[in-house]
Design a protein around this motif. Structure first.
Motif, mmCIF file in Angstrom:
data_model
loop_
_atom_site.group_PDB
_atom_site.id
_atom_site.type_symbol
_atom_site.label_atom_id
_atom_site.label_comp_id
_atom_site.label_asym_id
_atom_site.label_seq_id
_atom_site.Cartn_x
_atom_site.Cartn_y
_atom_site.Cartn_z
ATOM 1 N N VAL A 71 -0.913 21.068 13.861
ATOM 2 C CA VAL A 71 -1.200 22.411 13.358
ATOM 3 C C VAL A 71 -0.072 22.856 12.432
ATOM 4 C CG1 VAL A 71 -1.635 24.820 13.960
ATOM 5 C CG2 VAL A 71 -2.477 22.981 15.443
ATOM 6 N N LYS A 72 -0.410 23.225 11.199
ATOM 7 C CA LYS A 72 0.592 23.697 10.243
ATOM 8 C C LYS A 72 0.853 25.179 10.449
ATOM 9 C CE LYS A 72 0.286 20.496 6.360
ATOM 10 N NZ LYS A 72 0.099 20.367 4.899
ATOM 11 N N LEU A 73 2.135 25.514 10.606
ATOM 12 C CA LEU A 73 2.520 26.912 10.767
ATOM 13 C C LEU A 73 2.960 27.462 9.410
ATOM 14 C CD1 LEU A 73 4.580 26.668 14.085
ATOM 15 C CD2 LEU A 73 2.148 27.141 13.785
ATOM 16 N N ASP A 74 2.009 27.548 8.495
ATOM 17 C CA ASP A 74 2.330 28.007 7.152
ATOM 18 C C ASP A 74 2.062 29.506 6.978
ATOM 19 O OD1 ASP A 74 -0.354 27.697 7.433
ATOM 20 O OD2 ASP A 74 -0.669 26.544 5.605
ATOM 21 N N GLY A 75 1.617 30.149 8.053
ATOM 22 C CA GLY A 75 1.384 31.591 8.009
ATOM 23 C C GLY A 75 2.499 32.352 8.717
ATOM 24 N N TYR A 80 6.173 33.397 13.314
ATOM 25 C CA TYR A 80 6.779 34.470 14.112
ATOM 26 C C TYR A 80 6.762 34.114 15.595
ATOM 27 C CZ TYR A 80 7.032 38.797 16.771
ATOM 28 O OH TYR A 80 7.358 39.743 17.705
ATOM 29 N N TYR A 81 5.624 33.642 16.090
ATOM 30 C CA TYR A 81 5.525 33.325 17.515
ATOM 31 C C TYR A 81 6.388 32.124 17.879
ATOM 32 C CZ TYR A 81 1.805 36.745 18.048
ATOM 33 O OH TYR A 81 1.099 37.920 18.088
ATOM 34 N N LEU A 82 6.549 31.187 16.949
ATOM 35 C CA LEU A 82 7.449 30.064 17.194
ATOM 36 C C LEU A 82 8.890 30.564 17.328
ATOM 37 C CD1 LEU A 82 8.141 27.043 17.347
ATOM 38 C CD2 LEU A 82 8.248 27.035 14.845
ATOM 39 N N CYS A 83 9.312 31.428 16.404
ATOM 40 C CA CYS A 83 10.668 31.996 16.460
ATOM 41 C C CYS A 83 10.857 32.824 17.721
ATOM 42 C CB CYS A 83 10.925 32.861 15.223
ATOM 43 S SG CYS A 83 11.067 31.934 13.691
ATOM 44 N N LEU A 84 9.828 33.589 18.090
ATOM 45 C CA LEU A 84 9.911 34.417 19.293
ATOM 46 C C LEU A 84 10.080 33.549 20.533
ATOM 47 C CD1 LEU A 84 9.730 37.230 20.580
ATOM 48 C CD2 LEU A 84 7.240 36.932 20.675
ATOM 49 N N ALA A 85 9.308 32.479 20.618
ATOM 50 C CA ALA A 85 9.392 31.587 21.775
ATOM 51 C C ALA A 85 10.773 30.941 21.870
ATOM 52 C CB ALA A 85 8.313 30.511 21.683
ATOM 53 N N GLY A 142 19.303 27.899 11.797
ATOM 54 C CA GLY A 142 19.300 27.366 10.437
ATOM 55 C C GLY A 142 18.068 26.531 10.150
ATOM 56 N N ALA A 143 17.641 25.748 11.124
ATOM 57 C CA ALA A 143 16.440 24.933 10.942
ATOM 58 C C ALA A 143 15.209 25.811 10.737
ATOM 59 C CB ALA A 143 16.243 24.017 12.144
ATOM 60 N N LEU A 144 15.118 26.889 11.515
ATOM 61 C CA LEU A 144 13.997 27.823 11.369
ATOM 62 C C LEU A 144 14.063 28.546 10.021
ATOM 63 C CD1 LEU A 144 13.973 29.343 14.948
ATOM 64 C CD2 LEU A 144 12.250 27.815 13.976
ATOM 65 N N TYR A 145 15.263 28.965 9.644
ATOM 66 C CA TYR A 145 15.426 29.678 8.371
ATOM 67 C C TYR A 145 15.030 28.793 7.190
ATOM 68 C CZ TYR A 145 17.815 31.833 4.409
ATOM 69 O OH TYR A 145 18.112 32.373 3.177
ATOM 70 N N ALA A 146 15.431 27.530 7.252
ATOM 71 C CA ALA A 146 15.128 26.613 6.156
ATOM 72 C C ALA A 146 13.623 26.471 5.951
ATOM 73 C CB ALA A 146 15.757 25.244 6.433
ATOM 74 N N HIS A 147 12.873 26.370 7.047
ATOM 75 C CA HIS A 147 11.419 26.235 6.929
ATOM 76 C C HIS A 147 10.763 27.555 6.541
ATOM 77 C CE1 HIS A 147 10.696 22.087 8.175
ATOM 78 N NE2 HIS A 147 11.711 22.231 9.006
ATOM 79 N N LYS A 148 11.400 28.655 6.913
ATOM 80 C CA LYS A 148 10.840 29.962 6.562
ATOM 81 C C LYS A 148 10.875 30.183 5.053
ATOM 82 C CE LYS A 148 9.456 34.220 6.656
ATOM 83 N NZ LYS A 148 8.006 34.503 6.782
ATOM 84 N N VAL A 149 12.021 29.910 4.429
ATOM 85 C CA VAL A 149 12.161 30.130 2.987
ATOM 86 C C VAL A 149 11.659 28.941 2.178
ATOM 87 C CG1 VAL A 149 14.096 31.711 3.304
ATOM 88 C CG2 VAL A 149 14.551 29.283 2.963
#
Length: 207
Positions: A71-75, A80-85, A142-149
């Motif tokens: 599942v691609k988390l491109d939305g 958000y829910y991944l970061c929250l978890a 940092g890993a989350l931020y990189a994929h976010k931007v």
């Protein structure tokens, strides 16, 4: 590299760098320790800018959206829910750590290094361990931020970025786990609230 591999690798590599940084910083306290870590920030920025074969240099790197179990988390919602978890898991892990003998050693060192040493706490071991743990959490962020931007370059991680992170911790409350959460919420939400309130203010005030 799949995200479920790159995320723990980011944490482990960051933890290793934190441990290495903690060794020469053992004899430093207060403002001198802060200066040393900020200097390390400048060194890392220069290394990542010049190591073009790995980082792409100042041209940076483009990242694909996170994909978990096909599942691609491109939305925004999925990310958000991944970061929250991950945030909840990290907070719970740190809360449990503080209740452990290691956490009590951290608190003892924070309150008084001399008293902690007299009680048999190995200052060098626990100080470097605290550097490694905090660096691991930073690596996850940092890993989350990189994929976010979806694009990263050395120019994004300047001294001002470090100062902003320190500001978040100070505003939220140093020495408290919830301080990082509250500080981040304040620093990020406040500009948005000001921007929204600006539309409802008289023109002579908003200007």
């Amino acid at each position: 590299v799949p995200f479920f591999i790159s995320l723990p690798v980011a944490a482990l590599v960051s933890a290793a760098l934190g441990w290495v940084l903690g060794l020469p910083a053992l004899r430093l306290k207060g403002i001198y320790l802060a200066i040393a870590t900020l200097a390390f920030n400048v060194i890392v920025e220069e290394v990542t800018a010049r190591w073009e074969g790995l980082t792409g240099g100042n041209s940076g790197l483009h990242l694909k959206p996170i994909e978990l179990f096909g599942v691609k988390l491109d939305g925004d919602a999925g990310f958000y829910y991944l970061c929250l978890a991950l945030t909840v898991l990290s907070v719970l892990a740190m809360m449990n750590l503080l209740r452990s003998p290691t956490g009590r050693a951290f608190v003892a060192i924070r309150d008084s290094e001399i008293s902690a040493s007299c009680m048999g706490v190995n200052l060098a071991t626990y100080k470097t361990l605290s550097f490694a743990i905090s660096a691991a959490l930073a690596g996850i962020g940092g890993a989350l931020y990189a994929h976010k931007v979806s694009f990263i370059s050395p120019e994004q991680f300047t001294l001002l970025q470090s100062i902003e992170l320190v500001t978040i911790v100070i505003l939220g409350g140093v020495g408290f786990i919830h301080g990082a959460v509250l500080g981040a919420a304040f620093v990020i939400v406040l500009p948005q609230l000001i921007s929204i309130a600006k539309d409802y203010l008289p023109s002579n005030v908003a200007g």
